[in-house]
Write an enzyme that holds these catalytic residues in place. Structure first.
Site, PDB file in Angstrom:
ATOM      1  N   CYS A  20      57.629 -12.492  91.848  1.00  0.00           N
ATOM      2  CA  CYS A  20      57.166 -11.545  92.868  1.00  0.00           C
ATOM      3  C   CYS A  20      57.231 -10.102  92.352  1.00  0.00           C
ATOM      4  CB  CYS A  20      57.961 -11.757  94.158  1.00  0.00           C
ATOM      5  SG  CYS A  20      57.147 -11.042  95.588  1.00  0.00           S
ATOM      6  N   TYR A  21      58.125  -9.262  92.895  1.00  0.00           N
ATOM      7  CA  TYR A  21      58.217  -7.894  92.361  1.00  0.00           C
ATOM      8  C   TYR A  21      58.495  -7.934  90.856  1.00  0.00           C
ATOM      9  CZ  TYR A  21      59.908  -3.173  91.449  1.00  0.00           C
ATOM     10  OH  TYR A  21      60.091  -1.925  90.912  1.00  0.00           O
TER      11      TYR A  21
ATOM     12  N   GLU B 297      61.761 -20.497  93.812  1.00  0.00           N
ATOM     13  CA  GLU B 297      63.138 -20.858  94.193  1.00  0.00           C
ATOM     14  C   GLU B 297      63.256 -21.397  95.610  1.00  0.00           C
ATOM     15  OE1 GLU B 297      61.872 -17.919  93.779  1.00  0.00           O
ATOM     16  OE2 GLU B 297      62.735 -16.385  95.077  1.00  0.00           O
TER      17      GLU B 297
ATOM     18  N   ASP C 202      88.349 -21.874  99.900  1.00  0.00           N
ATOM     19  CA  ASP C 202      88.444 -21.109  98.655  1.00  0.00           C
ATOM     20  C   ASP C 202      89.881 -21.024  98.131  1.00  0.00           C
ATOM     21  OD1 ASP C 202      85.831 -20.779  99.289  1.00  0.00           O
ATOM     22  OD2 ASP C 202      85.995 -18.692  99.885  1.00  0.00           O
TER      23      ASP C 202
ATOM     24  N   HIS D 248      57.260 -17.587  95.087  1.00  0.00           N
ATOM     25  CA  HIS D 248      58.706 -17.799  94.929  1.00  0.00           C
ATOM     26  C   HIS D 248      59.020 -19.262  94.591  1.00  0.00           C
ATOM     27  CE1 HIS D 248      60.176 -13.858  96.235  1.00  0.00           C
ATOM     28  NE2 HIS D 248      59.047 -13.837  96.939  1.00  0.00           N
TER      29      HIS D 248
ATOM     30  N   LYS E  81      79.745 -21.333  96.912  1.00  0.00           N
ATOM     31  CA  LYS E  81      80.549 -22.153  97.823  1.00  0.00           C
ATOM     32  C   LYS E  81      80.399 -23.653  97.544  1.00  0.00           C
ATOM     33  CE  LYS E  81      83.115 -21.660 101.587  1.00  0.00           C
ATOM     34  NZ  LYS E  81      84.076 -20.556 101.765  1.00  0.00           N
TER      35      LYS E  81
ATOM     36  N   GLY F 160      61.785  -8.105  95.016  1.00  0.00           N
ATOM     37  CA  GLY F 160      62.378  -6.875  95.543  1.00  0.00           C
ATOM     38  C   GLY F 160      61.425  -6.287  96.547  1.00  0.00           C
TER      39      GLY F 160
END
Ligand code: XMP
Length: 510
Positions: free
Chosen positions: A81-82, A170, A226, A168, A366, A54
Site C-alpha cells: 500500500c503506502y 496480510e 504473560d 493488503h 500474545k 500508512g
C-alpha cells in the site's frame, strides 16, 4: 537467526504483517522507519524488508520517507500500500491522487506471471484501501497486476528483488494473501523457516541461564498469561534462583487465588510466595467510590505489598517482567489521553534495588506467548485465561466495595462463565464477566417483596480491546444465567445485559 524487518510507516495492519511472517516460521520484527538506518539494516543481516502501509500521501511534506539507498542494498523488499507507493516514488515512478478512483474493500485483481504470484490464480480477490495510486511505474519495474480502477496494482523489479503491492496481502480478505507472503519470504528472500516455538524456548533458556547465572531473579506473578509464562520460562532457565511474588489483593474471581497458588506452588515450592493482603486492600478501599481513586489506591498498595515481601527475601539482582511485544511497540508511540489509569506493575522498578530488568517475552505476540505456555506444560485454563484487569473486581463493584459485595459478584460472575461454557459460547466472545451495579430495585420472590442489587452481564468482541462491540450472545445463555443468578443469590433482584460498544463505553465499567 534469519529475520525479516517490517518497516513501520504508520499503517494499521503492521502487527498483523509481522504475525503473518512469523506464522510462516520466520522471525519478524517491527521497527519505526525513522529508528533504523541502512547501515544498521545491513549489520542486522535481515533476509528481507517489508514496507508497511500508512495513512499519508507520498507527496505530503510531512509524510514518512526513507533513504532510497535501501533499494540498492541487495536485500529483497516488499512494499505494501503506502509502502508500495513509497517504493515507486523513491525509484522515480509517479503517484497520483484521484478521489473517484479510490478503492476500498474486496477488489478483483488480475495478476501476471511473477515469483510473488506463484500458485495464485490470474483473477483473485484482494483487499484494497487507498486513494492514491501509482500511475507510472519506475524505470526497470514491470507492472504485474491491475484492477479496473488501478493501472498498477502490483509491480516488481525481479532482478533487484523489489516488489510492491497496492493491496493488503496480510488481511484475511485477500484470498491468496498468505500464498503471496510465503512466495516473498521463501522464494524471493530465500528464508528456510526454522523459527519455531521449541527453538525459541531452547535458545531463550540457554541465553537466560548463561546471562543470569548465579543471580537472584524476582518476578511479580499476577496469575495472568504473560507473567505466568515468563515465570515458567525463567524457572526452566534459573530454577530456584527465581522467586515469584503473587500479591493476592482479595479482588480475584472465584477460587482464582487458590488456583494460582496450586499451579505454581507445586512447581516452584518455597520460591512461590503468596502475599495474602485482602484485609489491607479492603481496609484502604473502605468508603471509596470514585473509580480513579480506587485504581490509584490499588496500584499503590500493590507496590507497597510487593516491596514488603521483596524485602523479606533479601538481595535481588534482577527484576523480571512479563512484557510482551505489543507492549513494546505500544510504548514507542506518543501519549494519548488517559481514559483510565491502568494498573500494572510498571511502578515496581522504583521500589526495590536491582541491577537490571529482564523481559523474556518481549519479542512475542500474545498467541505465541500462549504457545510457549502450553509447551512449558502450564494448564490450558491459565494459558487461555481471558484478560482480567489489574485492579480486579474492584472495578466491577460499582460504588463502595465490601467483602459481601465482592462475594456476591464472584458467584454471579462464576455462574455467568459457567453458562457461557455450558452453551459452548466461549469462542464467540473475547471477554465476558459480571458487574455488581450500585442500583437497587424491587422484585418479588416467593410471593414476597424483595429489594436487591442489579447485576449487569457484559461480553465483548474485539481484536485489540481498543475498540469493541458487545457480543450478541444467544438469549438462551442470558436467560439461563439470569435465572440461576437470581435463584441462587438472594440479594440480586435483577439481571441486565450491557449492549454498549467501546467507544462510547469502555470494556470495564470503571
Ligand atoms: P477498558 O475498560 O479500558 O479495558 O476498555 C480494555 C481492556 O483492558 C483491561 N483493563 C485492564 N488491564 N490493568 C490491566 O492490566 C488495568 O488496570 C485494566 N483496566 C482494564 C480490560 O479488562 C479490557 O480487557
Amino acid at each position: 537467526m534469519e529475520k525479516i524487518l517490517v518497516m513501520d510507516f504508520g499503517g494499521q495492519y503492521n502487527q498483523l504483517i509481522a504475525r503473518r511472517v512469523r506464522e510462516n516460521h520466520v522471525y519478524a520484527e517491527i521497527k519505526p522507519y525513522n529508528k533504523i538506518t541502512c547501515s544498521e539494516i545491513v549489520a542486522e543481516g535481515y533476509k528481507g524488508i517489508i514496507f508497511t502501509g500508512g495513512p499519508n500521501s507520498v507527496y505530503d511534506e510531512k509524510s514518512p520517507h526513507y533513504d532510497p539507498e535501501i533499494l540498492t542494498l541487495g536485500i529483497p523488499v516488499l512494499g505494501i500500500c503506502y509502502g508500495d507507493q513509497l517504493m515507486a516514488y523513491m525509484a522515480g515512478g509517479e503517484i497520483t491522487s484521484a478521489e473517484n478512483s479510490s478503492e476500498y474493500g474486496k477488489t478483483t485483481v488480475r495478476v501476471k506471471d511473477s515469483k510473488i504470484f506463484k500458485d495464485v490464480p490470474t483473477e483473485n480477490i484482494c483487499w484494497m484501501s487507498h486513494t492514491d495510486y501509482i500511475c507510472k511505474a519506475p524505470e526497470g519495474f514491470e507492472i504485474i497486476a491491475t484492477t479496473d480502477q488501478c493501472p498498477c496494482a502490483a509491480m516488481c523489479n525481479a532482478e533487484k528483488k523489489l516488489y510492491g503491492v497496492q493491496f493488503h496481502p496480510e488481511v484475511n480478505h485477500t484470498e491468496y494473501g498468505n500464498v503471496m507472503l510465503k512466495n516473498f519470504i521463501f522464494d524471493v528472500c530465500g528464508c528456510a523457516g526454522d523459527w519455531k516455538m521449541e527453538s525459541f524456548i531452547d535458545s531463550s533458556v540457554e541465553k537466560l541461564s548463561k546471562d543470569l547465572a548465579g543471580k537472584k531473579v524476582l518476578l511479580a506473578l499476577s496469575g495472568g498469561v504473560d507473567s505466568s509464562v515468563a515465570a515458567a520460562l525463567l524457572y526452566k532457565a534459573v530454577g530456584s534462583n527465581l522467586t515469584c511474588i503473587f500479591v493476592d489483593h482479595g479482588l480475584m474471581r472465584k477460587d482464582e487465588g487458590d488456583f494460582v497458588e496450586e499451579t505454581f506452588k507445586s512447581r516452584f515450592g518455597d520460591n512461590f510466595i503468596r502475599a495474602n493482603a485482602e484485609d489491607v486492600f479492603l481496609g484502604k478501599l473502605k468508603g471509596v467510590t470514585d473509580p480513579e481513586t480506587k485504581r490509584k489506591i490499588i496500584g499503590e498498595e500493590f507496590i507497597r505489598t510487593f516491596e514488603a515481601e521483596a524485602k523479606k527475601i533479601g538481595k535481588v539482582d534482577i527484576l523480571a517482567q512479563g512484557t510482551i511485544y505489543p507492549d513494546v511497540i505500544e510504548s514507542g508511540k506518543g501519549d494519548s489521553a488517559v481514559i483510565k489509569s491502568h494498573h500494572n506493575v510498571g511502578g515496581l522498578p522504583d521500589v526495590i534495588a536491582f541491577e537490571s530488568i529482564v523481559e523474556p517475552l518481549r519479542d512475542l505476540f500474545k498467541d505465541e506467548v500462549r504457545e510457549v505456555g502450553l509447551k512449558l506444560g502450564l494448564p490450558r485454563e491459565l494459558v487461555f485465561r481471558q484478560p482480567f484487569p489489574g485492579p480486579g473486581l474492584a472495578v466491577r463493584v460499582i460504588g463502595e466495595i465490601t467483602k459481601d459485595k465482592l462475594d456476591t459478584l464472584r458467584e454471579a460472575d462464576y455462574i455467568f462463565r459457567q453458562e457461557v461454557a455450558a452453551f459452548d459460547c466461549e469462542g464467540m466472545t473475547n471477554q465476558y464477566f459480571a458487574v455488581l451495579t450500585d442500583l437497587k430495585s424491587v422484585g418479588v420472590k416467593g410471593d414476597a417483596r424483595t429489594y436487591g442489587y442489579t447485576v449487569a452481564l457484559r461480553a465483548v468482541t474485539t481484536d485489540d480491546f481498543m475498540t469493541a462491540t458487545f457480543t450478541k450472545l444467544p438469549f438462551e445463555v442470558l436467560e439461563s444465567a439470569s435465572n440461576k443468578i437470581t435463584n441462587q443469590l438472594g440479594n440480586i433482584t435483577r439481571v441486565v445485559y450491557d449492549i454498549t460498544s467501546k467507544p462510547p463505553a469502555t470494556v470495564e465499567w470503571e
